[in-house]
Scaffold this active site. Structure first.
Site, short mmCIF file in Angstrom:
data_model
loop_
_atom_site.label_atom_id
_atom_site.label_comp_id
_atom_site.label_asym_id
_atom_site.label_seq_id
_atom_site.Cartn_x
_atom_site.Cartn_y
_atom_site.Cartn_z
CG ASN A 75 -1.80 -1.26 1.20
OD1 ASN A 75 -1.66 -2.09 2.09
ND2 ASN A 75 -2.65 -1.44 0.21
CB ILE A 79 0.63 6.18 2.55
CG1 ILE A 79 2.10 6.35 2.95
CG2 ILE A 79 -0.02 5.03 3.32
CD1 ILE A 79 2.29 6.99 4.30
CB CYS A 80 -2.76 3.25 -1.15
SG CYS A 80 -4.43 2.83 -1.63
CG LEU A 81 -4.20 4.53 5.80
CD1 LEU A 81 -4.39 3.04 6.05
CD2 LEU A 81 -3.22 5.12 6.81
CB SER A 139 -6.79 -1.56 -2.28
OG SER A 139 -6.77 -0.23 -2.73
#
Length: 152
Positions: free
Chosen positions: A80, A87-89, A120
């Site tokens: 992620n 950051i993919c959060l 994801s």
């Protein structure tokens, strides 16, 4: 000039200095309350254990109504985390809430290290390796941990 965003960030900073969550630190950079440097230490008893990971948080005058832009400065290998360190959060995007403070943001990122969402992915190679070959993934993480010890 003291704006609501800057006042909130000063409160966040005081709270973080007074009662920091385990394995997390952060402070404004060069007396600029809108730009922070932070460090997350890899959680104990995980492949990330022993790592020292540096981040930046860039706030706007819309904080806390909008999340900061958060990037890892340290090299990372994680499902992620993009190659550029972003950051993919969900709490930094669609699930943001003004109740989150800097400590909550950093704690969520620390938790993400050990609990990625490979469905994801921001890094498809890391996501595939995490799902298909955990032993090799953990070996890569230990390499990242060792690299985190060097001066950037």
């Amino acid at each position: 000039m003291s704006t609501p965003s800057r006042k909130r960030l000063m409160r966040d900073f005081k709270r973080l200095q007074h009662d920091p969550p385990a394995g997390i630190s952060g402070a404004p950079q060069d007396n600029n309350i809108m730009l922070w440097n932070a460090v997350i230490f890899g959680p104990d008893d995980t492949p990330w254990d022993g790592g020292t990971f540096k981040l930046t948080l860039q706030f706007t005058e819309d904080y806390p109504n909008k999340p900061p832009k958060v990037h890892f400065v340290s090299r990372m290998f994680h499902p992620n985390i993009y190659a550029d360190g972003s950051i993919c959060l969900d709490i930094l995007q669609s699930q943001w809430s003004p109740i989150y403070d800097v400590a909550a943001i950093l704690t969520s990122i620390q938790s993400l290290l050990c609990d990625p969402n490979p469905s994801s992915p921001a890094n498809s190679e890391a996501a595939r390796m995490y799902s298909e070959n955990r032993r090799e993934y953990n070996r890569k993480i230990r390499d990242v941990v060792e690299q985190s010890w060097s001066v950037d």
